[in-house]
Design a protein around this motif. Structure first.
Motif, PDB file in Angstrom:
ATOM      1  N   TRP A 160      17.509 -69.391 -24.311  1.00 52.98           N
ATOM      2  CA  TRP A 160      17.345 -69.932 -25.652  1.00 52.98           C
ATOM      3  C   TRP A 160      18.667 -70.396 -26.253  1.00 52.98           C
ATOM      4  O   TRP A 160      18.712 -70.927 -27.361  1.00 52.98           O
ATOM      5  CB  TRP A 160      16.714 -68.890 -26.584  1.00 52.98           C
ATOM      6  N   GLY A 161      19.774 -70.176 -25.558  1.00 56.32           N
ATOM      7  CA  GLY A 161      21.081 -70.533 -26.090  1.00 56.32           C
ATOM      8  C   GLY A 161      21.370 -72.026 -26.006  1.00 56.32           C
ATOM      9  O   GLY A 161      20.718 -72.780 -25.267  1.00 56.32           O
ATOM     10  N   THR A 162      22.360 -72.459 -26.741  1.00 58.48           N
ATOM     11  CA  THR A 162      22.771 -73.865 -26.719  1.00 58.48           C
ATOM     12  C   THR A 162      23.354 -74.212 -25.356  1.00 58.48           C
ATOM     13  O   THR A 162      24.186 -73.472 -24.813  1.00 58.48           O
ATOM     14  CB  THR A 162      23.824 -74.131 -27.811  1.00 58.48           C
ATOM     15  N   GLU A 185      24.421 -67.466 -31.418  1.00 60.57           N
ATOM     16  CA  GLU A 185      23.411 -68.280 -30.736  1.00 60.57           C
ATOM     17  C   GLU A 185      22.004 -67.774 -31.034  1.00 60.57           C
ATOM     18  O   GLU A 185      21.081 -68.553 -31.287  1.00 60.57           O
ATOM     19  CB  GLU A 185      23.663 -68.273 -29.219  1.00 60.57           C
ATOM     20  N   ARG A 242      24.542 -71.505 -20.352  1.00 58.28           N
ATOM     21  CA  ARG A 242      23.935 -70.901 -21.544  1.00 58.28           C
ATOM     22  C   ARG A 242      24.131 -69.398 -21.460  1.00 58.28           C
ATOM     23  O   ARG A 242      24.137 -68.817 -20.374  1.00 58.28           O
ATOM     24  CB  ARG A 242      22.421 -71.166 -21.610  1.00 58.28           C
ATOM     25  N   LYS A 252      20.908 -68.599 -34.574  1.00 57.13           N
ATOM     26  CA  LYS A 252      20.583 -70.024 -34.666  1.00 57.13           C
ATOM     27  C   LYS A 252      19.177 -70.279 -34.120  1.00 57.13           C
ATOM     28  O   LYS A 252      18.368 -70.980 -34.735  1.00 57.13           O
ATOM     29  CB  LYS A 252      21.606 -70.840 -33.871  1.00 57.13           C
ATOM     30  N   PHE A 253      18.873 -69.683 -32.976  1.00 54.55           N
ATOM     31  CA  PHE A 253      17.545 -69.859 -32.382  1.00 54.55           C
ATOM     32  C   PHE A 253      16.469 -69.194 -33.244  1.00 54.55           C
ATOM     33  O   PHE A 253      15.423 -69.773 -33.515  1.00 54.55           O
ATOM     34  CB  PHE A 253      17.528 -69.268 -30.974  1.00 54.55           C
ATOM     35  N   THR A 260      25.841 -75.700 -22.966  1.00 58.90           N
ATOM     36  CA  THR A 260      27.262 -76.047 -23.096  1.00 58.90           C
ATOM     37  C   THR A 260      27.749 -76.752 -21.837  1.00 58.90           C
ATOM     38  O   THR A 260      27.111 -76.686 -20.778  1.00 58.90           O
ATOM     39  CB  THR A 260      28.112 -74.779 -23.313  1.00 58.90           C
TER      40      THR A 260
END
Length: 583
Positions: free
Chosen positions: A105-107, A272, A101, A275-276, A109
Motif C-alpha cells: 500500500w506504500g508509495t 506512508e 515500496r 497517507k493510505f 519509489t
C-alpha cells in the motif's frame, strides 16, 4: 493436499525435505522469506517494512529446516538474535535490489542505485538500509536497519556469533526433547511461533508481540493474537507481557473501546500508512492514527485477561494498579451491553471480533466466555484497588454463569455460536466457544459433554459427513446456515471461519482436553502439523482446509500448542514415556 508428504520430521526435531520449501523467518528485528528453488531472499525490518530482495544461485537439496535456519547440501542460512543480521554460507550472490515500496500500500519509489564499498553493497530506501557484505571466506552477512548506524552495528557481528545465536535460539525452542519426531518438531515450531513474536525497536526496547510474519506492515500488535501468543510466554518469557500491556493501553478510548490492534510503525512507514489510511476506503475501518480496525468487541476483554495472566504468574500487580481506571471503563462499557439483565452482554451485529468475516450478534459464546473470565480477573485481583468494584464483578460473574445455559444451550448439549433464542440462533458447534470452558463459564459436567461433542463433530477423523477425510480439527460444524451472516472467505463452507482448521484453536481444544483429564489431546496437537508436513508448510500456519490451502506462516498464536504442553508438561511427558502419543 498431496498424498506423499513433502517433509518429514526428524528425531532431533528438525524437518527434512528433498524439495525446496519456503523458509519464513522472524527475529526481534529482522524477518523475511527464503525461496531456495530460486535463491530469492525477501528481507523486511520490523517497524520499517520491506527492505530488499537478494538473489543467489538456486540451492541444492536435501534441505533440513529448523526455526530461522536452513541447511542444505553445502549451503545454509542462520539468523541472528541480538541484531538484525543473517549469514548465508556456501551460496553465490547474484544481485541485490532495494525495495520499491515499504508495503503493497506504500508509495512507489525509485530506489537509489546500489552503492558499492569494497566488498559491501548498500541498498538505500527512504525507510531504511540494507548492507550485503561478502567476506574473505565467501560468507555473506546481510544486515538491515532503520538507520545506517543500526545496519552497521548488525554488520559487525561475526559469522561465528550469528551461528551461535541461531543455534542457541533453536535449542531454546526445543521444549519437549523426550518426544518422538512428530511431537518434538511440532513443539519446537510452536514455541518458535511465540518466541519469535517478541519484537524490538531500533534501540532494543520492546515493540510489541507480532501476530505473525505477514502482519508487519503496518507494524502493529493485536489484543487477541497477543493474548493467545503470550500463553506460552507465561512459561518462557513473562517479563515482556508487562510491556505489552502498556502498549495495548495506548489504543483505548476513554469509554473502554479498543481496536483490533495498535499501530506501532516507525516514522517513515507511519507516514506512508497514514497517507493510505486517510485516502482509501479502509479509512472507515481504521478511524484513528493508532487504530488497526477500530472498535473490536473482544479486544477490551483480552486486555483485562492479559493483565490478569501477568499478575497471576508474576505476582506483580503494578500494571493492574496503573491501568485500573481503564479496566473500570471496560467493565462499565460491557455492563451497558447487558440489555436483558442476565449478566451477559449483547454483541451488536457486526464483524468485529476474531470471526471477522462473520456478522455475529446477540449472545456470542466466544465473547461471553471472555467476559466471564474478565469479571473473574477484576474480582480476584481488584480488591486491593477498589473493593466495591471487585465485589460487584464477582456477583455479576455468578449471575452470568447462572444464566448461560438458559440463554445459549442447544439441544445438542453445547453452547450456540451466536444469536438470541427469540430471534435467530446459529446453533452449530465451534471451537472458539471453548472460551466458555477455559474461563470456567460452564460447569464441569457441561464442559465434558462439549469436549465429547467436539471430538465427534469437529475432529475430521470422526466426522464422515464432511467430504475430505482426516485432515484436521474444524473450527465449526456444520457450516453457517444463514449465508447473509458471512462474507469474503467465510462465505465458503470449510473455509476460514466456516470450518477451517485454525491451529491456535486446535491448541485451545488440546489444552481443554488436558485440563479435564481426557485422552485424545494428542490429535489436535499433532494433526495440523501432519497436514503441514504433508504439504510442505514449514512453520506455524494461520489456518488451512481442503481445497482452499493455507493462510500465512509463522503465526504467533499457534504457540497455543506449546502453551498446552508447558501447562500440562507432566501429563504430556508421562504419556510420551508410556508410548501413548500417536506419531
Amino acid at each position: 493436499m498431496t498424498e506423499t508428504p513433502l517433509a518429514q520430521a526428524l528425531r532431533d526435531g528438525q524437518v527434512r525435505s528433498q524439495e525446496p520449501l519456503q523458509l519464513a523467518f522472524m527475529a526481534p528485528r529482522l524477518q523475511g522469506d527464503l525461496y531456495p528453488e530460486s535463491g530469492h531472499l525477501k528481507l523486511s525490518l520490523w517497524g520499517c517494512g520491506h527492505m530488499a530482495n537478494i538473489y543467489t544461485k538456486a540451492w541444492n537439496g536435501p534441505f533440513t529446516y529448523a526455526p530461522n535456519r536452513l541447511v542444505s547440501e553445502g549451503q545454509s542460512i542462520h539468523v541472528a538474535q541480538s541484531a538484525p543480521a543473517l549469514l548465508l554460507r556456501g551460496v553465490e550472490l547474484r544481485s541485490v535490489r532495494p525495495a520499491a515500496r515499504c508495503a503493497w500500500w506504500g508509495t512507489l519509489t525509485k530506489p537509489d542505485k546500489i552503492e558499492r564499498r569494497g566488498k559491501r553493497r548498500i541498498a538505500t530506501t527512504p525507510w531504511g538500509f540494507t548492507i550485503v557484505e561478502t567476506r574473505d571466506n565467501g560468507d555473506i552477512v546481510i544486515s538491515a536497519g532503520a538507520s545506517l548506524e543500526e545496519a552497521e552495528r548488525a554488520q559487525a557481528l561475526s559469522a561465528d556469533t550469528i551461528i551461535a545465536e541461531a543455534n542457541a535460539y533453536i535449542e531454546r525452542c526445543d521444549i519437549l526433547p523426550t518426544a518422538g519426531p512428530l511431537m518434538r518438531s511440532m513443539a519446537i515450531q510452536s514455541a518458535h511461533a511465540s518466541l519469535s513474536a517478541i519484537r524490538r525497536a531500533e534501540d532494543g526496547s520492546f515493540l510489541g508481540l507480532a501476530a505473525g510474519q505477514a502482519y508487519s506492515a503496518p507494524t502493529r500488535t493485536y489484543y487477541r493474537d497477543g493474548f493467545w501468543t503470550h500463553q506460552a510466554l507465561l512459561f518462557l518469557q513473562p517479563d515482556v507481557i508487562r510491556d505489552q500491556i502498556d502498549l495495548l493501553a495506548t489504543g483505548f478510548q476513554t469509554d473502554g473501546e479498543a481496536p483490533s490492534g495498535v499501530i506501532l510503525t516507525g516514522p517513515k512507514q507511519g507516514e506512508e500508512w497514514d497517507k493510505f489510511r486517510t485516502t482509501s476506503p479502509s479509512f472507515m475501518e481504521h478511524r484513528r492514527r493508532l487504530d488497526w480496525w477500530s472498535d473490536h468487541f473482544d479486544s477490551p476483554l483480552f486486555f483485562i485477561l492479559t493483565v490478569g495472566d501477568y499478575v497471576r504468574v508474576t505476582g506483580d500487580d503494578a500494571p493492574l494498579k496503573k491501568h485500573w481506571k481503564l479496566i473500570e471503563a471496560i467493565y462499565r462499557r460491557y455492563v451497558s451491553f447487558d440489555e436483558f439483565g442476565t449478566g451477559l452482554p449483547i454483541k451488536p451485529r457486526h464483524d468485529r471480533d476474531w470471526a471477522d468475516n462473520v456478522y455475529r450478534h446477540g449472545y456470542v459464546a466466544y465473547d461471553i466466555g471472555l467476559w466471564i473470565g474478565a469479571l473473574d480477573v477484576i474480582a480476584r485481583f481488584g480488591g486491593a484497588v477498589d473493593a466495591g468494584l471487585a465485589k460487584d464483578a464477582a456477583a455479576l460473574a455468578e449471575k452470568a454463569r447462572g444464566n448461560v445455559d438458559a440463554a445459549m444451550l442447544t439441544e445438542g448439549g453445547w453452547y450456540h455460536d451466536y444469536g438470541l433464542k427469540e430471534e435467530f440462533v446459529e446453533d452449530h458447534l465451534t471451537l472458539d466457544s471453548l472460551t466458555m470452558l477455559r474461563f470456567d463459564a460452564a460447569s464441569k459436567e457441561r464442559s465434558m459433554t462439549i469436549l465429547q461433542k467436539a471430538e465427534a463433530l469437529l475432529e475430521t477423523r470422526n466426522n464422515d459427513k464432511q467430504p475430505f477425510g482426516d485432515w484436521g480439527v474444524m473450527c465449526a460444524w456444520p457450516p453457517f446456515k444463514r449465508v447473509a451472516d458471512t462474507r469474503a472467505k467465510s462465505a465458503f463452507a470449510y473455509r476460514y471461519h466456516n470450518g477451517s482448521d485454525w491451529p491456535y484453536l486446535s491448541g485451545l481444544y488440546a489444552e481443554q482436553r488436558l485440563k479435564f483429564g481426557l485422552d485424545g489431546w494428542d490429535y489436535p496437537l499433532l494433526r495440523w502439523w501432519k497436514t503441514s508436513l504433508q504439504n510442505g508448510w514449514i512453520g506455524s500456519v494461520e489456518y488451512f482446509a481442503p481445497p482452499f490451502g493455507r493462510g500465512s506462516l509463522l503465526q504467533g498464536w499457534t504457540g497455543m500448542h506449546a502453551a498446552a504442553i508447558l501447562a500440562h508438561k507432566g501429563t504430556v511427558e508421562k504419556a510420551i514415556a508410556s508410548g501413548k502419543v500417536s506419531e
